[in-house]
Design a protein around this motif. Structure first.
Motif, PDB file in Angstrom:
ATOM      1  N   PRO A 296      12.654  -4.299  -8.868  1.00 26.33           N
ATOM      2  CA  PRO A 296      13.616  -3.386  -9.075  1.00 26.33           C
ATOM      3  C   PRO A 296      12.817  -2.082  -8.504  1.00 26.33           C
ATOM      4  O   PRO A 296      13.458  -1.037  -8.341  1.00 26.33           O
ATOM      5  CB  PRO A 296      13.995  -3.408 -10.892  1.00 26.33           C
ATOM      6  N   ALA A 297      11.412  -2.206  -9.026  1.00 22.78           N
ATOM      7  CA  ALA A 297      10.787  -0.764  -8.580  1.00 22.78           C
ATOM      8  C   ALA A 297      10.705  -0.568  -7.287  1.00 22.78           C
ATOM      9  O   ALA A 297      10.935   0.403  -6.628  1.00 22.78           O
ATOM     10  CB  ALA A 297       9.316  -0.978  -9.069  1.00 22.78           C
ATOM     11  N   SER A 298      10.612  -1.561  -6.249  1.00 23.15           N
ATOM     12  CA  SER A 298      10.655  -1.533  -4.884  1.00 23.15           C
ATOM     13  C   SER A 298      11.979  -1.046  -4.286  1.00 23.15           C
ATOM     14  O   SER A 298      12.231  -0.179  -3.390  1.00 23.15           O
ATOM     15  CB  SER A 298      10.187  -2.883  -4.231  1.00 23.15           C
ATOM     16  N   ALA A 299      12.638  -1.686  -5.014  1.00 20.10           N
ATOM     17  CA  ALA A 299      14.317  -1.223  -4.525  1.00 20.10           C
ATOM     18  C   ALA A 299      14.768   0.217  -5.123  1.00 20.10           C
ATOM     19  O   ALA A 299      15.267   0.876  -4.160  1.00 20.10           O
ATOM     20  CB  ALA A 299      15.427  -2.002  -5.358  1.00 20.10           C
ATOM     21  N   ARG A 300      14.229   0.676  -6.180  1.00 15.01           N
ATOM     22  CA  ARG A 300      14.377   1.800  -6.518  1.00 15.01           C
ATOM     23  C   ARG A 300      13.716   3.086  -5.720  1.00 15.01           C
ATOM     24  O   ARG A 300      14.470   4.052  -5.306  1.00 15.01           O
ATOM     25  CB  ARG A 300      13.712   2.260  -8.108  1.00 15.01           C
ATOM     26  N   GLN A 301      12.616   2.643  -5.321  1.00 16.31           N
ATOM     27  CA  GLN A 301      11.969   3.551  -4.132  1.00 16.31           C
ATOM     28  C   GLN A 301      12.496   3.635  -2.929  1.00 16.31           C
ATOM     29  O   GLN A 301      12.822   4.723  -2.390  1.00 16.31           O
ATOM     30  CB  GLN A 301      10.413   3.044  -4.022  1.00 16.31           C
ATOM     31  N   LEU A 302      13.271   2.518  -2.548  1.00 18.24           N
ATOM     32  CA  LEU A 302      13.963   2.704  -1.179  1.00 18.24           C
ATOM     33  C   LEU A 302      15.401   3.415  -1.391  1.00 18.24           C
ATOM     34  O   LEU A 302      15.818   4.123  -0.584  1.00 18.24           O
ATOM     35  CB  LEU A 302      14.195   1.152  -0.950  1.00 18.24           C
TER      36      LEU A 302
ATOM     37  N   PHE B 163       6.618   4.641   0.633  1.00 18.49           N
ATOM     38  CA  PHE B 163       7.174   3.708   1.528  1.00 18.49           C
ATOM     39  C   PHE B 163       8.656   3.925   1.968  1.00 18.49           C
ATOM     40  O   PHE B 163       9.240   3.922   3.141  1.00 18.49           O
ATOM     41  CB  PHE B 163       7.322   1.977   1.128  1.00 18.49           C
ATOM     42  N   GLY B 164       9.484   4.148   0.899  1.00 20.79           N
ATOM     43  CA  GLY B 164      11.017   4.818   1.032  1.00 20.79           C
ATOM     44  C   GLY B 164      10.896   6.113   2.198  1.00 20.79           C
ATOM     45  O   GLY B 164      11.989   6.016   3.004  1.00 20.79           O
ATOM     46  N   LYS B 165      10.046   6.839   2.062  1.00 21.68           N
ATOM     47  CA  LYS B 165      10.226   8.084   2.785  1.00 21.68           C
ATOM     48  C   LYS B 165       9.783   7.605   4.425  1.00 21.68           C
ATOM     49  O   LYS B 165      10.356   7.990   5.246  1.00 21.68           O
ATOM     50  CB  LYS B 165       8.998   8.912   2.519  1.00 21.68           C
TER      51      LYS B 165
ATOM     52  N   THR C 131       0.790  -1.080   0.077  1.00 29.29           N
ATOM     53  CA  THR C 131       0.098   0.193   0.042  1.00 29.29           C
ATOM     54  C   THR C 131       0.813   1.167  -0.124  1.00 29.29           C
ATOM     55  O   THR C 131       0.720   2.147  -0.634  1.00 29.29           O
ATOM     56  CB  THR C 131      -0.731   0.168   1.162  1.00 29.29           C
ATOM     57  N   GLU C 132       1.782   1.402   0.982  1.00 27.35           N
ATOM     58  CA  GLU C 132       2.936   2.507   0.864  1.00 27.35           C
ATOM     59  C   GLU C 132       3.591   2.783  -0.508  1.00 27.35           C
ATOM     60  O   GLU C 132       3.655   3.808  -0.847  1.00 27.35           O
ATOM     61  CB  GLU C 132       3.651   2.216   2.118  1.00 27.35           C
ATOM     62  N   GLU C 133       4.090   1.658  -0.792  1.00 24.09           N
ATOM     63  CA  GLU C 133       4.734   1.701  -2.302  1.00 24.09           C
ATOM     64  C   GLU C 133       3.719   2.363  -3.359  1.00 24.09           C
ATOM     65  O   GLU C 133       3.990   3.114  -4.067  1.00 24.09           O
ATOM     66  CB  GLU C 133       5.400   0.463  -2.626  1.00 24.09           C
ATOM     67  N   ARG C 134       2.626   1.904  -3.388  1.00 29.51           N
ATOM     68  CA  ARG C 134       1.595   2.202  -4.370  1.00 29.51           C
ATOM     69  C   ARG C 134       1.223   3.949  -4.252  1.00 29.51           C
ATOM     70  O   ARG C 134       1.127   4.401  -5.159  1.00 29.51           O
ATOM     71  CB  ARG C 134       0.177   1.549  -4.119  1.00 29.51           C
TER      72      ARG C 134
END
Length: 317
Positions: A83-89, A63-65, A56-59
């Motif tokens: 990779p999208a999850s990794a990029r946000q983090l 999440f990264g914040k 939910t947070e990534e959407r």
């Protein structure tokens, strides 16, 4: 250090979080809050537990914040799959952490061509999970080596421990396969049983993550296999399990469709998936650069897991 662990109540976190607390780190465990660690440890009383729904947070792009706001020295991400999850983090943590450690998988290698496989060899995943993890790993290592982001990726094998069913000698997760061997009944294989599985105890994976933290200079910018010292053939695995129950192995090979009896479509799919991969990975790099020394052989890790399954009547000899 102040360490945030994302997905800390899972297989590896059950062992890693207590290790970090005992090493005097301040630990913040971020999870969905839907599960407890597989084993009790008093160290969890000193851990700050935070509930976050990553999906939910990534959407929402948050999440990264949210992880950044903990102002951690190190972040350990056990549940990054794309990779999208990794990029946000990475975007949120750039310039803000001393170390980002991410859990990969040996599945990034796809089909084995030369064994034992080293980290630099044939990254050619062929199914979605492996492809996403391969792309994630490539992105993270590029960020580390080109943009000086302090990242390490660790690739576990088939994780084993008390509390869940390990990958069995047929390459799936059906506990009935172990019961069949325990009773001396015939176990049929679709092949000659010379394909391989490469297990690792969850506490050995925890050891590798802890050592990566303490070997920062040799860990950053690198990825490492984290498995036991040697893979098992399906045949050898089945023979060992049968012997633990005092049975002579009753195995049948090249059994046509007969081997599918009693297995679900998911079981059959998992069997072919594991046979097609047949992982057999080198841990020389982790031994040399991280001083990784697995305590468990594949069979010792599986034996411990089976004792728990017997005690909880999941396996019925």
């Amino acid at each position: 250090m102040r360490i945030v662990m994302i997905g800390g109540t899972g297989h590896v976190g059950t062992y890693l979080v207590p290790r970090l607390v005992e090493a005097k780190h301040e630990v913040i465990c971020v999870s969905r809050g839907e599960s407890e660690p597989y084993q009790f440890h008093s160290a969890w009383g000193q851990v700050q537990r935070v509930t976050l729904n990553r999906e939910t947070e990534e959407r929402e792009g948050k999440f990264g914040k949210r992880i950044q706001e903990f102002e951690a020295d190190a972040v350990i991400d056990m549940i990054c799959f794309t990779p999208a999850s990794a990029r946000q983090l990475v975007t949120a943590l750039r310039g803000r952490v001393q170390h980002l450690l991410v859990c990969g998988t040996i599945w990034i290698h796809g089909r084995s061509s030369q064994v034992p496989t080293e980290e630099s060899q044939n990254c050619d995943a062929f199914e979605e999970y492996g492809i996403q993890k391969e792309q994630m790993t490539a992105y993270l290592l590029d960020e580390a080596r080109c943009n000086r982001m302090p990242i390490t990726v660790l690739h576990p094998g088939h994780i084993v421990g008390p509390g869940w069913v390990p990958v069995n000698p047929l390459g799936n997760f059906n506990p009935q396969v172990f019961t069949t061997l325990a009773r001396g009944d015939e176990l049929a294989f679709p092949t000659l049983g010379m394909e391989t599985l490469h297990h690792v105890h969850a506490d050995d994976v925890a050891q590798a993550f802890e050592h990566a933290l303490t070997h920062w200079s040799t860990a950053v910018g690198e990825d490492f296999h984290v498995t036991s010292g040697a893979a098992l053939t399906l045949r050898g695995y089945a023979e060992a399990v049968a012997s633990w129950f005092g049975q002579e192995p009753n195995l049948k090979f090249l059994a046509g469709d007969e081997w599918k009896t009693g297995l679900s479509a998911t079981d059959i799919e998992k069997t072919w998936e594991h046979l097609e991969h047949s992982p057999n990975c080198s841990i020389d790099k982790a031994r040399k650069l991280l001083d990784y020394q697995p305590r468990y052989t594949s069979l010792a890790a599986i034996y411990e897991a089976l004792q728990w399954l017997i005690q909880h009547e999941v396996i019925l000899p």
